[in-house]
Write a protein that holds these residues in place. Structure first.
Motif, PDB file in Angstrom:
ATOM      1  N   PRO A 277      35.318  39.685  71.615  1.00  0.00           N
ATOM      2  CA  PRO A 277      36.280  38.716  71.124  1.00  0.00           C
ATOM      3  C   PRO A 277      37.236  39.293  70.112  1.00  0.00           C
ATOM      4  N   SER A 278      38.337  38.587  69.977  1.00  0.00           N
ATOM      5  CA  SER A 278      39.377  38.996  69.024  1.00  0.00           C
ATOM      6  C   SER A 278      39.603  37.891  68.036  1.00  0.00           C
ATOM      7  N   ASN A 279      40.093  38.238  66.873  1.00  0.00           N
ATOM      8  CA  ASN A 279      40.453  37.216  65.900  1.00  0.00           C
ATOM      9  C   ASN A 279      41.958  37.035  65.809  1.00  0.00           C
ATOM     10  N   GLY A 280      42.661  37.470  66.864  1.00  0.00           N
ATOM     11  CA  GLY A 280      44.094  37.295  66.882  1.00  0.00           C
ATOM     12  C   GLY A 280      44.835  38.518  66.393  1.00  0.00           C
ATOM     13  N   ARG A 281      44.101  39.552  65.938  1.00  0.00           N
ATOM     14  CA  ARG A 281      44.747  40.755  65.439  1.00  0.00           C
ATOM     15  C   ARG A 281      44.234  41.983  66.178  1.00  0.00           C
ATOM     16  N   GLY A 282      43.651  41.759  67.376  1.00  0.00           N
ATOM     17  CA  GLY A 282      43.147  42.864  68.158  1.00  0.00           C
ATOM     18  C   GLY A 282      41.827  43.388  67.654  1.00  0.00           C
ATOM     19  N   GLU A 283      41.122  42.592  66.822  1.00  0.00           N
ATOM     20  CA  GLU A 283      39.879  43.017  66.235  1.00  0.00           C
ATOM     21  C   GLU A 283      38.816  41.987  66.525  1.00  0.00           C
ATOM     22  N   GLY A 284      37.561  42.396  66.380  1.00  0.00           N
ATOM     23  CA  GLY A 284      36.456  41.446  66.431  1.00  0.00           C
ATOM     24  C   GLY A 284      36.430  40.676  65.132  1.00  0.00           C
ATOM     25  N   PRO A 285      35.624  39.609  65.062  1.00  0.00           N
ATOM     26  CA  PRO A 285      35.555  38.796  63.869  1.00  0.00           C
ATOM     27  C   PRO A 285      35.158  39.573  62.631  1.00  0.00           C
ATOM     28  N   GLU A 286      34.470  40.700  62.818  1.00  0.00           N
ATOM     29  CA  GLU A 286      34.058  41.473  61.669  1.00  0.00           C
ATOM     30  C   GLU A 286      35.036  42.597  61.372  1.00  0.00           C
ATOM     31  N   GLY A 287      36.154  42.657  62.095  1.00  0.00           N
ATOM     32  CA  GLY A 287      37.217  43.550  61.739  1.00  0.00           C
ATOM     33  C   GLY A 287      37.257  44.840  62.500  1.00  0.00           C
ATOM     34  N   GLY A 288      36.201  45.237  63.208  1.00  0.00           N
ATOM     35  CA  GLY A 288      36.192  46.507  63.906  1.00  0.00           C
ATOM     36  C   GLY A 288      36.521  46.346  65.361  1.00  0.00           C
ATOM     37  N   LYS A 289      37.087  47.388  66.000  1.00  0.00           N
ATOM     38  CA  LYS A 289      37.390  47.335  67.420  1.00  0.00           C
ATOM     39  C   LYS A 289      36.147  47.737  68.202  1.00  0.00           C
ATOM     40  N   HIS A 290      35.979  47.105  69.335  1.00  0.00           N
ATOM     41  CA  HIS A 290      34.820  47.376  70.158  1.00  0.00           C
ATOM     42  C   HIS A 290      35.271  47.633  71.583  1.00  0.00           C
ATOM     43  N   ALA A 291      34.624  48.545  72.253  1.00  0.00           N
ATOM     44  CA  ALA A 291      34.940  48.797  73.650  1.00  0.00           C
ATOM     45  C   ALA A 291      34.201  47.819  74.533  1.00  0.00           C
ATOM     46  N   PRO A 292      34.856  47.320  75.590  1.00  0.00           N
ATOM     47  CA  PRO A 292      34.177  46.427  76.502  1.00  0.00           C
ATOM     48  C   PRO A 292      32.996  47.124  77.163  1.00  0.00           C
ATOM     49  N   THR A 293      32.050  46.334  77.592  1.00  0.00           N
ATOM     50  CA  THR A 293      30.885  46.872  78.278  1.00  0.00           C
ATOM     51  C   THR A 293      30.636  46.088  79.548  1.00  0.00           C
ATOM     52  N   SER A 294      30.064  46.736  80.531  1.00  0.00           N
ATOM     53  CA  SER A 294      29.771  46.055  81.789  1.00  0.00           C
ATOM     54  C   SER A 294      28.273  45.880  81.968  1.00  0.00           C
ATOM     55  N   ASN A 295      27.485  46.132  80.915  1.00  0.00           N
ATOM     56  CA  ASN A 295      26.035  45.998  80.968  1.00  0.00           C
ATOM     57  C   ASN A 295      25.634  44.614  80.474  1.00  0.00           C
ATOM     58  N   PRO A 296      25.241  43.698  81.374  1.00  0.00           N
ATOM     59  CA  PRO A 296      24.946  42.315  80.953  1.00  0.00           C
ATOM     60  C   PRO A 296      23.805  42.232  79.947  1.00  0.00           C
ATOM     61  N   VAL A 297      22.756  43.059  80.150  1.00  0.00           N
ATOM     62  CA  VAL A 297      21.611  42.996  79.249  1.00  0.00           C
ATOM     63  C   VAL A 297      22.023  43.422  77.841  1.00  0.00           C
ATOM     64  N   ARG A 298      22.779  44.528  77.775  1.00  0.00           N
ATOM     65  CA  ARG A 298      23.241  45.003  76.477  1.00  0.00           C
ATOM     66  C   ARG A 298      24.164  43.983  75.821  1.00  0.00           C
ATOM     67  N   GLU A 299      25.064  43.400  76.616  1.00  0.00           N
ATOM     68  CA  GLU A 299      26.001  42.435  76.051  1.00  0.00           C
ATOM     69  C   GLU A 299      25.281  41.164  75.602  1.00  0.00           C
ATOM     70  N   PHE A 300      24.214  40.777  76.322  1.00  0.00           N
ATOM     71  CA  PHE A 300      23.398  39.632  75.889  1.00  0.00           C
ATOM     72  C   PHE A 300      22.815  39.926  74.505  1.00  0.00           C
ATOM     73  N   GLY A 301      22.332  41.156  74.321  1.00  0.00           N
ATOM     74  CA  GLY A 301      21.790  41.540  73.024  1.00  0.00           C
ATOM     75  C   GLY A 301      22.841  41.531  71.932  1.00  0.00           C
ATOM     76  N   VAL A 302      24.048  42.014  72.255  1.00  0.00           N
ATOM     77  CA  VAL A 302      25.139  42.015  71.275  1.00  0.00           C
ATOM     78  C   VAL A 302      25.486  40.590  70.858  1.00  0.00           C
TER      79      VAL A 302
END
Length: 486
Positions: free
Chosen positions: A10-35
């Protein structure tokens, strides 16, 4: 609009995640569930602990009052559950409008709008508090009207007069909490609540028991503790500026108040209908022939259900923040994925809690009573308690989704139909006409919860999240005013 991959960040409207850092998308559902689970627990964990601490303020006061005398215990219990309970439900409900507005504005990166939204909510809730003052002033005849004895009503009414400052603390506190929650600043609220709870416990013992101030000491300490929470939270906001979300008082707080009033009223109706539904169970059970044992048994069950509800409240806050943030950022699929993750997590906890309730059904009643008759009746109701605990693991989550998306008006109508047109009459018929007593009353009301949960599941499943993201963008733009410009 919705070109976001389901498993993107997710983005907060400035190209960042809510905590301010950029994250690369992932295609691993299990890992993303954990995130996503970690994001949810980072919100839900402190929210659960905060709810428990604030719930314990009244519980501690009630405990100390019980050590003073029976009439003091009754006065505090009745004022907390009926008078303050009514005000708490209204204020929390109206303040919940900010979960939609602040959450979506934060997700869109329009930080300065959050402070304006909070001030608008203060105006509305402080006005509502003034309108609720007569309930405190005239509480003795109101309590007599609903069946309390004259002695208890008089004592509770006197205590209620002393508790009017708490009403205005509610009016400021709930908008502040939604303002901080939307920015995921839940740890701040947790530490403030823990500190105030320790302060409240020590000084309540001193004033109520050691110095012998009784009900007056209880009222002073409860008011002081709630205002201490408000003051500490405000101090944090004013000093830190909340990363730009607070830019000072503004006349924009008085703009478009009618739109805020409508959403606040819808939020209040939605939440209060849920908040009071199971409370009515005890009132109706009191109308049964020889009601003492069933009322005591249901009170024990509702006590356990109340503590368990603190977990649900935490998840309700977490998913409301996640959905509103993601919709505000235009991440429709991420909002949907968050709903799936929190639903699976919450239901899993609900299943575990239900198993614990049923496995200990022959033992837990004795933690609350020495009466064999009450314990046996409570054991008989344990199955219904387990079902209620399970339903309450999912239903508040779906309500949080509704608040995050801004569906309060729709859910208010659903609640009226399911709870008060279906569940409540069914409980009365089963309990009184078919003579099933407390079991019948509770079973009918569980039917209302089941129907409401089923409808919310269908509503959530059929939701067009891309359209919801567009509506969130429109809402942010429409109610932002000049404060929304970066």
């Amino acid at each position: 609009m919705d070109n976001t991959p389901l498993l993107s960040t997710p983005s907060n409207g400035r190209g960042e995640g809510p905590e301010g850092g950029k994250h690369a998308p992932t295609s691993n559902p299990v890992r993303e569930f954990g995130v996503e689970s970690r994001r949810l627990w980072k919100l839900a964990g402190p929210a659960i602990c905060t709810a428990l601490c604030q719930y314990s303020l009244g519980a501690l006061t009630q405990t100390f009052a019980g050590l003073v005398g029976e009439i003091e215990l009754a006065a505090v219990s009745v004022e907390n559950s009926v008078i303050a309970g009514l005000a708490f439900g209204v204020m929390l409900g109206m303040g919940s409008a900010l979960e939609t507005l602040c959450g979506q504005a934060f997700g869109a990166g329009k930080l300065r709008m959050l402070g304006v939204y909070m001030q608008r909510s203060w105006v509305i809730l402080l006005t509502t508090a003034c309108l609720l003052v007569p309930i405190y002033v005239f509480s003795p005849p109101i309590l007599v009207l609903i069946g309390e004895t004259a002695e208890i009503s008089a004592a509770a009414g006197k205590f209620a007069l002393w508790m009017i400052p708490q009403l205005f603390a509610y009016a400021l506190n709930f908008p502040i909490q939604k303002f901080l929650q939307a920015q995921q600043k839940v740890t701040v609220m947790l530490w403030i609540s823990v500190g105030v709870l320790v302060f409240h416990g020590v000084f309540s013992w001193l004033f109520i028991l050691k110095l012998g101030y009784g009900l007056i000491g209880a009222a002073v300490m409860l008011n002081l503790s709630w205002w201490l929470i408000v003051s500490c939270q405000l101090g944090y906001i004013f000093i830190t500026k909340s990363d730009g979300a607070w830019s000072g008082f503004s006349w924009l707080a008085f703009a478009d108040l009618w739109g805020f009033v409508k959403l606040s009223l819808a939020s209040a109706v939605m939440l209060c209908l849920e908040f009071w539904y199971l409370m009515i169970l005890i009132v109706i059970t009191g109308r049964l022939p020889n009601p003492l044992i069933p009322v005591d048994a249901i009170s024990i069950c509702m006590n356990i259900n109340g503590w368990d509800a603190m977990i649900a409240i935490g998840f309700n806050a977490a998913i409301s923040v996640r959905v509103s943030n993601e919709l505000g950022a235009g991440n429709a699929r991420r909002a949907r994925f968050s709903v799936w993750v929190v639903s699976i997590t919450s239901v899993s906890i609900g299943v575990l809690c239900s198993i614990v309730v049923y496995a200990t059904r022959d033992y837990f009643p004795y933690l609350f009573t020495t009466s064999e008759a009450v314990a046996k009746e409570t054991t008989k109701l344990a199955l219904l308690l387990g079902i209620t605990v399970l339903l309450n693991s999912l239903q508040p989550v779906l309500s949080g989704v509704a608040v995050g998306a801004g569906w309060q008006s729709i859910v208010a109508y659903i609640n009226i139909g399911c709870y008060y047109i279906v569940g409540l009459p069914a409980g009365i018929v089963l309990g009184f006409v078919f003579k099933f007593g407390a079991v019948g009353i509770w079973s009918g009301m569980i039917g209302g919860i089941c129907l409401q949960t089923l409808i919310l599941i269908i509503l959530t499943s059929l939701t067009n999240w891309s359209k919801e993201a567009e509506q969130a963008e429109s809402r942010v733009r429409r109610w932002g005013g000049t404060a929304g410009e970066q």
